[in-house]
Design a protein around this motif. Structure first.
Motif, PDB file in Angstrom:
ATOM      1  N   GLU A 126       0.828  -1.210   0.000  1.00 16.09           N
ATOM      2  CA  GLU A 126       0.000   0.000   0.000  1.00 16.09           C
ATOM      3  C   GLU A 126       0.866   1.265   0.000  1.00 16.09           C
ATOM      4  O   GLU A 126       0.648   2.186  -0.792  1.00 16.09           O
ATOM      5  CB  GLU A 126      -0.913  -0.013   1.223  1.00 16.09           C
ATOM      6  CG  GLU A 126      -1.720   1.252   1.412  1.00 16.09           C
ATOM      7  CD  GLU A 126      -2.461   1.275   2.738  1.00 16.09           C
ATOM      8  OE1 GLU A 126      -3.619   1.744   2.723  1.00 16.09           O
ATOM      9  OE2 GLU A 126      -1.900   0.856   3.766  1.00 16.09           O
ATOM     10  N   GLU A 127       1.837   1.314   0.884  1.00 11.54           N
ATOM     11  CA  GLU A 127       2.715   2.485   1.010  1.00 11.54           C
ATOM     12  C   GLU A 127       3.502   2.725  -0.276  1.00 11.54           C
ATOM     13  O   GLU A 127       3.559   3.840  -0.784  1.00 11.54           O
ATOM     14  CB  GLU A 127       3.672   2.267   2.189  1.00 11.54           C
ATOM     15  CG  GLU A 127       4.631   3.396   2.450  1.00 11.54           C
ATOM     16  CD  GLU A 127       4.029   4.551   3.229  1.00 11.54           C
ATOM     17  OE1 GLU A 127       4.654   5.632   3.205  1.00 11.54           O
ATOM     18  OE2 GLU A 127       2.969   4.404   3.850  1.00 11.54           O
ATOM     19  N   PHE A 128       4.095   1.664  -0.802  1.00 13.72           N
ATOM     20  CA  PHE A 128       4.905   1.814  -2.004  1.00 13.72           C
ATOM     21  C   PHE A 128       4.039   2.175  -3.213  1.00 13.72           C
ATOM     22  O   PHE A 128       4.454   2.974  -4.054  1.00 13.72           O
ATOM     23  CB  PHE A 128       5.696   0.540  -2.301  1.00 13.72           C
ATOM     24  CG  PHE A 128       6.734   0.192  -1.259  1.00 13.72           C
ATOM     25  CD1 PHE A 128       7.123   1.082  -0.275  1.00 13.72           C
ATOM     26  CD2 PHE A 128       7.315  -1.058  -1.271  1.00 13.72           C
ATOM     27  CE1 PHE A 128       8.082   0.742   0.673  1.00 13.72           C
ATOM     28  CE2 PHE A 128       8.276  -1.408  -0.344  1.00 13.72           C
ATOM     29  CZ  PHE A 128       8.665  -0.517   0.638  1.00 13.72           C
ATOM     30  N   ALA A 129       2.862   1.570  -3.327  1.00 12.00           N
ATOM     31  CA  ALA A 129       1.977   1.873  -4.466  1.00 12.00           C
ATOM     32  C   ALA A 129       1.537   3.337  -4.432  1.00 12.00           C
ATOM     33  O   ALA A 129       1.500   4.005  -5.471  1.00 12.00           O
ATOM     34  CB  ALA A 129       0.774   0.941  -4.468  1.00 12.00           C
TER      35      ALA A 129
ATOM     36  N   GLY B  95       2.661   6.078  -7.394  1.00 13.77           N
ATOM     37  CA  GLY B  95       1.769   6.998  -8.104  1.00 13.77           C
ATOM     38  C   GLY B  95       2.281   8.423  -8.037  1.00 13.77           C
ATOM     39  O   GLY B  95       2.267   9.147  -9.048  1.00 13.77           O
ATOM     40  N   HIS B  96       2.744   8.826  -6.858  1.00 18.11           N
ATOM     41  CA  HIS B  96       3.351  10.154  -6.741  1.00 18.11           C
ATOM     42  C   HIS B  96       4.552  10.260  -7.688  1.00 18.11           C
ATOM     43  O   HIS B  96       4.720  11.264  -8.384  1.00 18.11           O
ATOM     44  CB  HIS B  96       3.848  10.423  -5.319  1.00 18.11           C
ATOM     45  CG  HIS B  96       2.782  10.517  -4.293  1.00 18.11           C
ATOM     46  ND1 HIS B  96       2.917   9.961  -3.039  1.00 18.11           N
ATOM     47  CD2 HIS B  96       1.559  11.085  -4.307  1.00 18.11           C
ATOM     48  CE1 HIS B  96       1.834  10.198  -2.348  1.00 18.11           C
ATOM     49  NE2 HIS B  96       0.991  10.876  -3.089  1.00 18.11           N
ATOM     50  N   ALA B  97       5.384   9.224  -7.685  1.00 16.76           N
ATOM     51  CA  ALA B  97       6.601   9.230  -8.508  1.00 16.76           C
ATOM     52  C   ALA B  97       6.255   9.347  -9.987  1.00 16.76           C
ATOM     53  O   ALA B  97       6.943  10.055 -10.735  1.00 16.76           O
ATOM     54  CB  ALA B  97       7.426   7.973  -8.236  1.00 16.76           C
ATOM     55  N   ASP B  98       5.197   8.668 -10.415  1.00 19.27           N
ATOM     56  CA  ASP B  98       4.773   8.770 -11.819  1.00 19.27           C
ATOM     57  C   ASP B  98       4.443  10.215 -12.189  1.00 19.27           C
ATOM     58  O   ASP B  98       4.849  10.705 -13.245  1.00 19.27           O
ATOM     59  CB  ASP B  98       3.540   7.900 -12.080  1.00 19.27           C
ATOM     60  CG  ASP B  98       3.842   6.425 -12.125  1.00 19.27           C
ATOM     61  OD1 ASP B  98       5.029   6.047 -12.236  1.00 19.27           O
ATOM     62  OD2 ASP B  98       2.880   5.635 -12.053  1.00 19.27           O
TER      63      ASP B  98
END
Length: 170
Positions: free
Chosen positions: A147-150, A154-157
């Protein structure tokens, strides 16, 4: 960058670890090909940068691993240094952050492989968003990392697309 094993057993542990690794990879890929300056930039309305996101998720994973191990976290942040978990400070580089994260990832995988059961529990830290005096399972921790990484992938994208138009999905 050290490779995390792609030989994943088809059992629950292997499946959960594969999902954790898929989200790790999404975050790593968002920063590929950028200079340190580009990766540190904040081109969107957010305060987040790609290098800061990488550092944050690496330290986040270490924090959850240490909680599950019930060991002190050697990178524990306080109110004064919390913001440093979202940006590289003097002397830090993306290769160093990625190497650190690779080590944490290997340690997480070894720990999960060694725990007797994914039902084994550890206490949640005191925080307003967690119920008091609650314990969670190793399974919960792995799902929480997904959950945290996903969320941060999304932020990174968005940050990467704002830098140079590169899109994760084509």
């Amino acid at each position: 960058m050290a490779e995390v094993s792609t030989e994943v057993p088809g059992d629950e542990r292997g499946t959960l670890l594969a999902f954790v690794e898929a989200q790790r990879a999404a975050l790593r890929e968002a920063a590929q090909g950028l200079t340190e300056e580009e990766a540190a930039s904040r081109p969107s309305a957010s305060e987040l940068s790609l290098s800061g996101l990488l550092k944050h998720v690496a330290e986040c994973e270490l924090g959850w691993l240490r909680r599950a191990q019930q060991r002190p976290n050697e990178r524990e942040r306080d109110a004064e240094t919390w913001g440093d978990s979202f940006r590289l400070v003097e002397g830090e580089s993306i290769p160093q952050v990625l190497a650190f994260w690779d080590g944490v990832a290997r340690e997480t995988e070894a720990f999960i492989a060694a725990v007797p059961s994914l039902d084994d529990v550890f206490p949640l830290p005191p925080a307003p968003w967690f119920p008091a005096d609650t314990k969670v399972s190793m399974r919960w921790m792995l799902l929480h990392l997904v959950e945290e990484f996903a969320r941060h992938a999304g932020h990174a994208d968005i940050v990467r697309e704002s830098i140079d138009g590169t899109r994760a999905m084509g």
